[in-house]
Design an enzyme around this catalytic site. Structure first.
Site, mmCIF file in Angstrom:
data_model
loop_
_atom_site.group_PDB
_atom_site.id
_atom_site.type_symbol
_atom_site.label_atom_id
_atom_site.label_comp_id
_atom_site.label_asym_id
_atom_site.label_seq_id
_atom_site.Cartn_x
_atom_site.Cartn_y
_atom_site.Cartn_z
ATOM 1 N N ARG A 158 -93.242 104.856 115.441
ATOM 2 C CA ARG A 158 -92.176 103.959 116.199
ATOM 3 C C ARG A 158 -90.531 104.524 115.726
ATOM 4 N NH1 ARG A 158 -91.002 99.362 113.747
ATOM 5 N NH2 ARG A 158 -92.889 98.617 113.205
ATOM 6 N N TYR A 213 -74.015 96.446 137.225
ATOM 7 C CA TYR A 213 -75.425 96.391 137.493
ATOM 8 C C TYR A 213 -76.091 94.820 137.222
ATOM 9 C CZ TYR A 213 -80.615 96.624 136.716
ATOM 10 O OH TYR A 213 -81.675 96.653 136.910
ATOM 11 N N ASP A 251 -71.765 103.245 131.612
ATOM 12 C CA ASP A 251 -72.905 103.479 132.240
ATOM 13 C C ASP A 251 -73.005 104.485 133.197
ATOM 14 O OD1 ASP A 251 -75.218 102.989 133.890
ATOM 15 O OD2 ASP A 251 -75.394 100.936 133.551
ATOM 16 N N LYS A 261 -83.503 106.376 137.025
ATOM 17 C CA LYS A 261 -83.001 106.802 138.329
ATOM 18 C C LYS A 261 -82.705 108.370 138.244
ATOM 19 C CE LYS A 261 -82.908 102.234 138.379
ATOM 20 N NZ LYS A 261 -81.417 101.442 137.944
HETATM 21 C C1 PLP Z 1 -81.276 100.397 137.125
HETATM 22 C C2 PLP Z 1 -79.965 100.302 136.252
HETATM 23 C C3 PLP Z 1 -80.028 100.060 135.105
HETATM 24 C C4 PLP Z 1 -81.393 99.292 134.461
HETATM 25 O O1 PLP Z 1 -82.141 100.274 134.262
HETATM 26 P P1 PLP Z 1 -83.818 100.038 134.147
HETATM 27 O O2 PLP Z 1 -84.196 101.383 133.525
HETATM 28 O O3 PLP Z 1 -84.246 99.486 135.359
HETATM 29 O O4 PLP Z 1 -84.086 98.987 132.992
HETATM 30 C C5 PLP Z 1 -78.803 99.783 134.417
HETATM 31 N N1 PLP Z 1 -77.816 100.211 134.837
HETATM 32 C C6 PLP Z 1 -77.580 100.731 136.270
HETATM 33 C C7 PLP Z 1 -76.383 101.330 136.823
HETATM 34 C C8 PLP Z 1 -78.703 100.797 137.011
HETATM 35 O O5 PLP Z 1 -79.033 101.453 138.323
#
Ligand code: PLP
Length: 374
Positions: free
Chosen positions: A51, A102, A173, A198
């Site tokens: 962990r 988001y 982000d 993504k």
């Molecule tokens: C999809 C997304 C997230 C969340 O990510 P997950 O891997 O689905 O938990 C956060 N910020 C943005 C801009 C996203 O497109």
């Protein structure tokens, strides 16, 4: 882990995506990254339990850290990474965030505010004066740029300077731009957040997240949070993400070129009311003709149902082109028009993409008598 004579920082991002996070170059050693599956380690080493650390995580973290210009910490998902950043805010502290961020981030901020854990000030991220004013007395400024799905662009350096002046930490982000197009740490941001799910992983087959920071104390706090909360990445997921990241520069280049081309063509299509495209990246949002109304939402649904090549699914950043009417998602902020379709442009041939999309747009338009065309 990387054992190069070369200093990675002297190499271009495209080269770093290929060489960072590799095993030492020793005769007989593996060129491919090992996938280490273990829950524990022989005693008296640096890491004693899985962990706390795993060599496959470390390889991904080294590669991503090199691309963003900081130290990366991988998490189970993008939301787990966002949760780790929010752990840097003291209980009852204040967070400034874009109202159109988001939907998961907006959702978790709203929930924490309702529980009295945080005070949240939602702002228009494109208005530096408003963001600067909201930062007075705040603990954290959360930036997302471009935003999901309105594709609003923030002046990251200006907002960061204003937040720092007010004594707030800044998180950004960077999921949509990726470190190939934008490096927020160079603009002074304290922590970069990624949904690795993504573009970084890029093949719609894993969920994973990461934070990247320059300050050792911030990294130590993020890792301590990961250890205690347990939202750790799976070794297999990190291995797949690292494999996907090796082609990040190529994928971003190709998908961005496709997106620029499609954005221009969409602007002239009568089935499209408005194209939202920031001029870079591979995300394009379109408001379908019919307006922010029930009829507009229905037309947008017909477009999504009519494509054959484009995949009708949530999520983004994969090699395959995907589309979705965002207001299908219950958490989606009301600031997203009901007739907005978010397009994640992939790496297919752009003519094939246009043929499929324009045919779907044509099919979804109401006929002269008001009924949907066939
Ligand atoms: C999809 C997304 C997230 C969340 O990510 P997950 O891997 O689905 O938990 C956060 N910020 C943005 C801009 C996203 O497109």
């Amino acid at each position: 882990m990387t054992d190069h004579a070369t200093n990675l920082t002297l190499l271009s991002p495209a080269t770093r995506t290929v060489v960072a996070g590799r095993e030492p170059r020793i005769p007989g050693g593996s060129v491919g990254s090992p996938l280490v599956l273990t829950s524990t380690y022989h005693a008296d080493g640096e890491v004693v339990y899985a962990r706390a650390g795993n060599p496959t995580w470390s390889a991904l973290e080294e590669a991503l850290g090199s691309l963003e210009g900081g130290v990366a910490t991988a998490f189970a998902s993008g939301m787990a990474a966002a949760d780790a950043v929010l752990s840097l805010v003291p209980l009852g502290g204040t967070v400034v965030a874009p109202g159109g961020a988001y939907n998961g981030v907006v959702g978790t901020l709203r929930q924490r505010a309702e529980r009295g854990e945080l005070v949240v000030r939602f702002v228009d991220i494109t208005d530096p004066a408003a963001v600067g004013a909201a930062c007075a007395g705040a603990d954290l400024l959360w930036v997302e740029s471009p935003t999901n799905p309105l594709l609003q662009v923030a002046d990251i350096a200006a907002l960061t300077a204003a937040a720092h002046e007010a004594g707030a930490l800044v998180a950004c982000d960077n999921t949509f731009a990726t470190p190939i197009l934008q490096r927020p740490l160079d603009d002074g941001v304290d922590v970069v957040v990624h949904s690795v799910t993504k573009y970084l992983a890029g093949h719609s087959d894993v969920l994973l997240g990461a934070c990247v920071a320059r300050d050792d104390d911030v990294t130590a706090r993020l890792r301590h949070h990961r250890l205690l909360r347990g939202a750790i990445p799976g070794p297999h997921e990190t291995w797949l993400a690292l494999r996907g990241m090796r082609t990040l520069a190529l994928r971003v280049k190709r998908a961005s070129a496709n997106a620029a081309d499609l954005a221009a063509r969409l602007a002239t299509h009568p089935g499209v009311e408005r194209v939202r495209y920031p001029g870079f990246g591979a995300m394009v949002s379109v408001d379908i003709a019919g307006g922010d109304t029930e009829a507009g939402a229905a037309a947008a649904e017909r477009v999504c149902a009519a494509t054959q090549l484009w995949v009708h699914s949530t999520s983004l950043g994969g090699v395959e082109s995907q589309l979705e009417r965002r207001r299908r998602q219950s958490l989606e902020p009301q600031s997203t028009p009901v007739n907005l379709i978010r397009l994640s442009v992939g790496i297919e041939d752009v003519e094939d993409l246009w043929q499929d999309l324009s045919r779907a747009l044509d099919a979804a338009r109401p006929a002269e008598d008001g009924s949907p065309a066939r």
